[in-house]
Scaffold this motif. Structure first.
Motif, PDB file in Angstrom:
ATOM      1  N   LEU A  49       0.821  -1.275   0.067  1.00  0.00           N
ATOM      2  CA  LEU A  49       0.082   0.003  -0.199  1.00  0.00           C
ATOM      3  C   LEU A  49       0.828   1.171  -0.053  1.00  0.00           C
ATOM      4  CD1 LEU A  49      -2.970  -0.822   2.378  1.00  0.00           C
ATOM      5  CD2 LEU A  49      -3.075  -0.550  -0.058  1.00  0.00           C
ATOM      6  N   LEU A  50       1.920   1.242   0.467  1.00  0.00           N
ATOM      7  CA  LEU A  50       2.394   2.564   0.811  1.00  0.00           C
ATOM      8  C   LEU A  50       3.130   2.743  -0.490  1.00  0.00           C
ATOM      9  CD1 LEU A  50       4.178   4.800   2.270  1.00  0.00           C
ATOM     10  CD2 LEU A  50       5.987   3.105   2.811  1.00  0.00           C
ATOM     11  N   PRO A  51       3.938   2.115  -1.442  1.00  0.00           N
ATOM     12  CA  PRO A  51       4.258   2.415  -2.834  1.00  0.00           C
ATOM     13  C   PRO A  51       3.168   2.901  -3.585  1.00  0.00           C
ATOM     14  CG  PRO A  51       5.069   0.193  -2.460  1.00  0.00           C
ATOM     15  CD  PRO A  51       4.539   0.756  -0.997  1.00  0.00           C
ATOM     16  N   ILE A  52       2.023   2.213  -3.647  1.00  0.00           N
ATOM     17  CA  ILE A  52       0.804   2.434  -4.396  1.00  0.00           C
ATOM     18  C   ILE A  52       0.430   3.829  -3.877  1.00  0.00           C
ATOM     19  CG2 ILE A  52      -1.577   1.460  -4.943  1.00  0.00           C
ATOM     20  CD1 ILE A  52      -0.464  -1.228  -4.693  1.00  0.00           C
ATOM     21  N   PHE A  53       0.109   3.802  -2.777  1.00  0.00           N
ATOM     22  CA  PHE A  53      -0.646   5.255  -2.094  1.00  0.00           C
ATOM     23  C   PHE A  53       0.501   6.360  -2.600  1.00  0.00           C
ATOM     24  CE2 PHE A  53      -3.156   3.366   1.400  1.00  0.00           C
ATOM     25  CZ  PHE A  53      -4.164   3.201   0.439  1.00  0.00           C
ATOM     26  N   THR A  57      -1.492   8.724  -5.218  1.00  0.00           N
ATOM     27  CA  THR A  57      -2.213   9.489  -4.583  1.00  0.00           C
ATOM     28  C   THR A  57      -1.284  10.515  -4.004  1.00  0.00           C
ATOM     29  OG1 THR A  57      -2.157   8.235  -2.568  1.00  0.00           O
ATOM     30  CG2 THR A  57      -3.968   7.623  -3.934  1.00  0.00           C
ATOM     31  N   THR A  58      -1.936  11.527  -3.371  1.00  0.00           N
ATOM     32  CA  THR A  58      -1.363  12.766  -2.629  1.00  0.00           C
ATOM     33  C   THR A  58      -1.594  12.817  -1.271  1.00  0.00           C
ATOM     34  OG1 THR A  58      -2.851  14.340  -3.375  1.00  0.00           O
ATOM     35  CG2 THR A  58      -0.730  13.875  -4.617  1.00  0.00           C
ATOM     36  N   PHE A  59      -2.532  12.119  -0.826  1.00  0.00           N
ATOM     37  CA  PHE A  59      -3.304  12.137   0.761  1.00  0.00           C
ATOM     38  C   PHE A  59      -1.965  11.825   1.670  1.00  0.00           C
ATOM     39  CE2 PHE A  59      -4.350   7.909  -0.045  1.00  0.00           C
ATOM     40  CZ  PHE A  59      -4.405   7.203   1.116  1.00  0.00           C
ATOM     41  N   LEU A  60      -1.230  10.981   1.428  1.00  0.00           N
ATOM     42  CA  LEU A  60      -0.056  10.769   2.562  1.00  0.00           C
ATOM     43  C   LEU A  60       1.034  11.884   2.608  1.00  0.00           C
ATOM     44  CD1 LEU A  60       0.445   6.991   2.155  1.00  0.00           C
ATOM     45  CD2 LEU A  60      -0.610   7.951   3.875  1.00  0.00           C
ATOM     46  N   ASN A  61       0.768  12.651   1.598  1.00  0.00           N
ATOM     47  CA  ASN A  61       1.810  13.886   1.736  1.00  0.00           C
ATOM     48  C   ASN A  61       1.390  15.164   2.582  1.00  0.00           C
ATOM     49  OD1 ASN A  61       3.322  12.599  -0.341  1.00  0.00           O
ATOM     50  ND2 ASN A  61       2.258  13.846  -2.024  1.00  0.00           N
ATOM     51  N   ASN A  62       0.074  14.957   3.002  1.00  0.00           N
ATOM     52  CA  ASN A  62      -0.314  15.813   4.244  1.00  0.00           C
ATOM     53  C   ASN A  62       0.338  16.100   5.413  1.00  0.00           C
ATOM     54  OD1 ASN A  62      -2.098  16.992   2.287  1.00  0.00           O
ATOM     55  ND2 ASN A  62      -3.570  15.195   3.018  1.00  0.00           N
ATOM     56  N   PRO A  63       0.762  16.902   6.152  1.00  0.00           N
ATOM     57  CA  PRO A  63       1.327  16.852   7.326  1.00  0.00           C
ATOM     58  C   PRO A  63       0.357  16.132   8.356  1.00  0.00           C
ATOM     59  CG  PRO A  63       1.028  19.099   6.806  1.00  0.00           C
ATOM     60  CD  PRO A  63       0.465  18.285   5.473  1.00  0.00           C
ATOM     61  N   ALA A  64       1.013  15.457   9.136  1.00  0.00           N
ATOM     62  CA  ALA A  64       0.328  14.720  10.238  1.00  0.00           C
ATOM     63  C   ALA A  64       0.760  15.474  11.707  1.00  0.00           C
ATOM     64  CB  ALA A  64       0.619  13.297  10.326  1.00  0.00           C
ATOM     65  N   TRP A  72       5.588   9.196   6.253  1.00  0.00           N
ATOM     66  CA  TRP A  72       6.688   8.851   7.341  1.00  0.00           C
ATOM     67  C   TRP A  72       5.847   7.957   8.296  1.00  0.00           C
ATOM     68  CZ3 TRP A  72      11.522   8.884   6.607  1.00  0.00           C
ATOM     69  CH2 TRP A  72      12.198   9.425   5.785  1.00  0.00           C
ATOM     70  N   ILE A  73       4.852   8.540   8.681  1.00  0.00           N
ATOM     71  CA  ILE A  73       4.074   7.286   9.769  1.00  0.00           C
ATOM     72  C   ILE A  73       3.720   6.194   9.225  1.00  0.00           C
ATOM     73  CG2 ILE A  73       1.854   7.562  11.210  1.00  0.00           C
ATOM     74  CD1 ILE A  73       2.295  10.504  11.518  1.00  0.00           C
ATOM     75  N   PHE A  74       3.303   5.979   8.016  1.00  0.00           N
ATOM     76  CA  PHE A  74       2.576   4.745   7.356  1.00  0.00           C
ATOM     77  C   PHE A  74       4.129   3.924   7.263  1.00  0.00           C
ATOM     78  CE2 PHE A  74      -0.534   2.858   4.816  1.00  0.00           C
ATOM     79  CZ  PHE A  74       0.237   1.714   4.310  1.00  0.00           C
ATOM     80  N   ALA A  75       5.354   4.377   6.911  1.00  0.00           N
ATOM     81  CA  ALA A  75       6.338   3.763   6.697  1.00  0.00           C
ATOM     82  C   ALA A  75       6.995   3.239   7.999  1.00  0.00           C
ATOM     83  CB  ALA A  75       7.467   4.502   5.953  1.00  0.00           C
ATOM     84  N   PHE A  76       6.691   3.954   9.251  1.00  0.00           N
ATOM     85  CA  PHE A  76       7.365   3.665  10.432  1.00  0.00           C
ATOM     86  C   PHE A  76       6.280   2.582  10.759  1.00  0.00           C
ATOM     87  CE2 PHE A  76       7.361   4.055  15.172  1.00  0.00           C
ATOM     88  CZ  PHE A  76       8.374   3.681  15.092  1.00  0.00           C
ATOM     89  N   SER A  77       5.147   2.582  10.732  1.00  0.00           N
ATOM     90  CA  SER A  77       4.091   1.700  11.114  1.00  0.00           C
ATOM     91  C   SER A  77       4.490   0.303  10.401  1.00  0.00           C
ATOM     92  CB  SER A  77       2.505   2.146  10.695  1.00  0.00           C
ATOM     93  OG  SER A  77       2.283   2.183   9.386  1.00  0.00           O
TER      94      SER A  77
END
Length: 109
Positions: A49-53, A57-64, A72-77
């Motif tokens: 999912l990480l490389p696909i997203f 998509t761009t929604f993972l680029n938003n600051p958390a 980064w949070i997804f990658a760490f998870s």
């Protein structure tokens, strides 16, 4: 059992074809598959999912949190997921090993 072998000097050989064809072993493999297959499917989906997203998509680029994005949070998870799944498997594998030894022991009787 090892003590009995030492006393008699004989070691029984295991007929693995008989073990493989036993109903206990078939049930054992079924239970093992019911544990391993869903974990593997979950791992593969979560991993890809990480490389696909990030590619489509761009929604993972938003600051958390501050300048840290959801990427980064997804990658760490994913690191956490590997540790958790590995721990689950190690604990379950111990019970699988005991059950396999028991099945083999029953076939030696």
């Amino acid at each position: 059992m090892a003590q009995k072998e030492l006393m008699t000097g004989k070691k029984k050989s295991v007929d693995y074809e008989k073990v493989q064809s036993s109903p206990q072993f078939k049930q054992f493999l079924s239970r093992k598959k019911k544990f391993i297959v869903p974990l593997t499917v979950f791992f593969m989906i979560f991993y890809f999912l990480l490389p696909i997203f990030t590619s489509y998509t761009t929604f993972l680029n938003n600051p958390a949190i501050g300048n840290i994005s959801w990427t980064w949070i997804f990658a760490f998870s994913q690191f956490l997921m590997v540790w958790v799944l590995s721990g689950m498997y190690v604990r379950k594998a111990a019970s699988f090993d005991k059950e396999a030894e028991q099945i083999i022991h029953e076939q030696l009787k």
